[in-house]
Design a protein around this motif. Structure first.
Motif, short mmCIF file in Angstrom:
data_model
loop_
_atom_site.label_atom_id
_atom_site.label_comp_id
_atom_site.label_asym_id
_atom_site.label_seq_id
_atom_site.Cartn_x
_atom_site.Cartn_y
_atom_site.Cartn_z
N ALA A 21 -43.07 9.52 -21.60
CA ALA A 21 -42.25 10.13 -20.55
C ALA A 21 -43.11 10.50 -19.35
CB ALA A 21 -41.53 11.36 -21.09
N MET A 22 -44.30 11.04 -19.60
CA MET A 22 -45.19 11.40 -18.50
C MET A 22 -45.64 10.14 -17.75
SD MET A 22 -46.58 13.67 -16.66
CE MET A 22 -46.35 15.16 -17.59
N HIS A 23 -45.96 9.08 -18.47
CA HIS A 23 -46.34 7.82 -17.82
C HIS A 23 -45.20 7.32 -16.93
CE1 HIS A 23 -49.80 6.41 -20.69
NE2 HIS A 23 -49.95 7.65 -20.28
N ASP A 24 -43.97 7.38 -17.46
CA ASP A 24 -42.81 6.92 -16.69
C ASP A 24 -42.64 7.73 -15.41
OD1 ASP A 24 -42.33 5.00 -18.62
OD2 ASP A 24 -40.72 6.14 -19.60
N LEU A 25 -42.82 9.05 -15.52
CA LEU A 25 -42.69 9.90 -14.32
C LEU A 25 -43.75 9.57 -13.28
CD1 LEU A 25 -41.90 13.34 -15.98
CD2 LEU A 25 -40.37 11.97 -14.56
N ALA B 61 -55.00 6.07 -11.76
CA ALA B 61 -55.99 7.14 -11.96
C ALA B 61 -55.37 8.35 -12.64
CB ALA B 61 -56.61 7.54 -10.62
N LEU B 62 -54.18 8.71 -12.20
CA LEU B 62 -53.51 9.88 -12.78
C LEU B 62 -53.17 9.64 -14.25
CD1 LEU B 62 -52.53 12.71 -12.28
CD2 LEU B 62 -50.42 11.78 -11.33
N ILE B 63 -52.71 8.45 -14.57
CA ILE B 63 -52.41 8.12 -15.97
C ILE B 63 -53.68 8.17 -16.80
CG2 ILE B 63 -51.73 6.23 -17.51
CD1 ILE B 63 -49.53 5.55 -15.44
N GLU B 64 -54.76 7.65 -16.26
CA GLU B 64 -56.04 7.67 -16.98
C GLU B 64 -56.51 9.11 -17.22
OE1 GLU B 64 -60.60 6.19 -16.22
OE2 GLU B 64 -58.98 4.93 -15.45
#
Length: 125
Positions: free
Chosen positions: A82-86, A100-103
């Motif tokens: 869910a966080m990745h999707d957002l 970068a944020l996902i990493e």
């Protein structure tokens, strides 16, 4: 997503129905009131361990059969997805910022997920 209370209530109701016991009869056999059993089955109340043991005994089953399966890993994976999707749909971020944020998120969330299953590492000086 089902809560533990709803899952537990559903398990109790299903076992009661399999045992062909009316709610009032099971409640009386377990030493609790009918309305309290109804609240448990509907996920409004969470019974004590003793009440769970009494319910299981009255239905002739092992109390472990009333324990909902653990789903911490599923919940963590769903939260991560869910966080990745957002992050992926945020119009204020560039592609590079999203990656970068996902990493960074994965790096910070991974220790929290593994902290429950492994002892914390000693700090390095």
């Amino acid at each position: 997503m089902a809560t533990v209370q709803n899952t537990l209530g559903s398990l109790i109701r299903r076992q009661r129905e399999l045992a062909s016991l009316p709610m009032r009869q099971l409640a009386a056999m377990s030493g609790i009131s009918g309305p309290y059993l109804s609240q448990i089955e509907n996920g409004l109340r969470f019974p004590s361990d003793q009440v769970l043991r009494n319910l299981a005994s009255a239905m002739g089953i092992d109390p472990d059969e009333l324990v909902p399966p653990e789903s911490d890993e599923d919940d963590a994976a769903a939260a991560r997805d869910a966080m990745h999707d957002l992050i992926k749909v945020d119009p204020n971020l560039t592609g590079a910022q999203r990656r970068a944020l996902i990493e960074v998120y994965d790096a910070m969330a991974a220790p929290a997920a593994s902290a429950t299953s492994a002892p914390a590492a000693e700090p390095q000086e």
